[in-house]
Enzyme design. Sequence first.
Site, short mmCIF file in Angstrom:
data_model
loop_
_atom_site.label_atom_id
_atom_site.label_comp_id
_atom_site.label_asym_id
_atom_site.label_seq_id
_atom_site.Cartn_x
_atom_site.Cartn_y
_atom_site.Cartn_z
N HIS A 106 -42.86 -3.55 5.47
CA HIS A 106 -43.78 -3.90 4.38
C HIS A 106 -42.99 -4.40 3.17
O HIS A 106 -42.66 -3.60 2.27
CB HIS A 106 -44.63 -2.68 4.00
CG HIS A 106 -45.66 -2.32 5.01
ND1 HIS A 106 -46.95 -2.81 4.98
CD2 HIS A 106 -45.59 -1.54 6.12
CE1 HIS A 106 -47.63 -2.33 6.01
NE2 HIS A 106 -46.82 -1.56 6.72
N GLU A 155 -43.95 -5.98 0.60
CA GLU A 155 -44.70 -5.86 -0.66
C GLU A 155 -44.36 -4.58 -1.42
O GLU A 155 -44.55 -4.50 -2.64
CB GLU A 155 -46.22 -5.92 -0.39
CG GLU A 155 -46.83 -4.72 0.29
CD GLU A 155 -46.78 -4.74 1.81
OE1 GLU A 155 -47.55 -3.98 2.44
OE2 GLU A 155 -45.96 -5.50 2.37
N CYS A 214 -46.33 -6.17 9.46
CA CYS A 214 -46.61 -4.99 10.30
C CYS A 214 -47.58 -5.36 11.43
O CYS A 214 -47.19 -6.02 12.38
CB CYS A 214 -47.12 -3.84 9.44
SG CYS A 214 -47.08 -2.24 10.27
#
Length: 535
Positions: free
Chosen positions: A508, A510, A382
Amino acid sequence: MKTKFIFVLGGVMSGLGKGISASSIGYLLKSAGLKVNILKLDPYLNVDPGTMNPYQHGEVFVLDDGSETDLDLGHYERFIDENMSSKNNATAGQIYSTVLDKERSGSYLGETVQVIPHITDEIKNRMNALSDSKKYDIVICEVGGTVGDIESLPFLEAIRQLSLEVGYHNSLIIHLTLLPFIDASGELKTKPTQHSVMKLREIGLSPDFIFCRTQNEISQEIREKLALFCNVKPEHVIENKDVSSIYEVPLLLENQNITKMICDRLGLKNKPSIKKLQSFIKTYKNPDSEINIAMCGKYTELHDAYKSITESFIHAGVENNTKVKVVWVNTEKIKNDKDAAKSFKNIDGILLPGGFGSRGAEGKILTSKFARENNIPFLGICLGLQCAVIDYARNVCKIDDANSSEFKPKSKNKVIDLMESQRAIKLKGGTMRLGSYDCEISTGTKAYSIYRKKTISERHRHRFEVNNKYVSKMEKNGLIFSGMNKKLGVVEIIELKNHPWFVGCQFHPELKSRVDKAHPLFREFVKASLKNSKN
């Protein structure tokens, strides 16, 4: 089969790990062949945690549908491998807002609107929304905060009502409490737990299981004492001891026969399968290698702000048979190349995470420059991608004043700029580009070799993007834009050709890593960092 409810409530103090306990129970029940989902009920008056400072509430976890939710939903997804939605998180703010909207629209036909029944009915509606779908055998409801908090009383009252409505064999209560150890006397104290259960029983709820958070083993004498004063069976007093990894918690609970006892209580006969998790923990505790990865942000003293990233490193580390040691680097302290060299000494890989605001931004840009020039594996997420683009524009394309309009609104060359869809927006809550969006990946790129498919879907949370006016110039100077959302014209992935491993993503990754399925970007980043450590 009628959907059954498991309610997880906390006592004595907050922060004991209700989310981990709820997730662990979910993991065990799902491994036993049951269809499980989890709901987080938060008593705070914010509509969602999206506008909260990470120091207040840790990481904001974004779902596929764009909901900004509590970080516990990240644990739910990682443990039970189910994609959550807005139905999985309800706050007091949402509940009260819905009730007041109904009152304004005349839905209550002139009634006096009260906490009971109107607020409690709306809370029950949120609980029943998951069960009414007929998709799940078990719905686990975790209530944030602590028994005795004023704001949680309507939630506990709703649970009392719902438990009565669904019947004894269709609901149970787990109460998670603290057993403090007093060094001076050398003993575990049960009194805080007794008082917490007493408070619970005052409002009509009686726990079926007591999960005791402790650093010490619980003796049979302590179990029997708690069982007597808290009105549960001795075997239903569960030791929830500190462990080296949260992924050990299901194994710890299962060693005490928790799945069978829950299933017996709910009239079920399922048995769990925990071999995969046992194998995961064995590798986690006995890795072949160890690497150092720098995590470069501005909340480095608050690790919960990057919870999903640190968990993704655990998943990717196990898949690479490697322990990932996270080295926290505060980018505000990186003022020049010399500072960067000092900060990244003995570092095998650099991760630049997402974030907001200009604080520490120049240090992040210098971090990208250091990784790029010194062939250190780099993953920018990001804001991390945006800083990498600014670095490339300044130092390779020679656009000296290249910047982001987030950092320097009056900059002449805004290589990162506010998205067109964001320009007219004034409100802060829930107004970013949120949730899952598709990305088309170019073949023959590193991104394609990582994902091994042309179209992917990833989760986003941002307002700014790469300014397309500068894309062609940066491409001519060697920056590869390997992933794009062609519908919106937004850059999603960048990479470098003549570098061991340098990737930036606007999304993102994750948020989609799982305990039994590491995200491919993290898996390959850790693999590249491991290779770098051996050079």
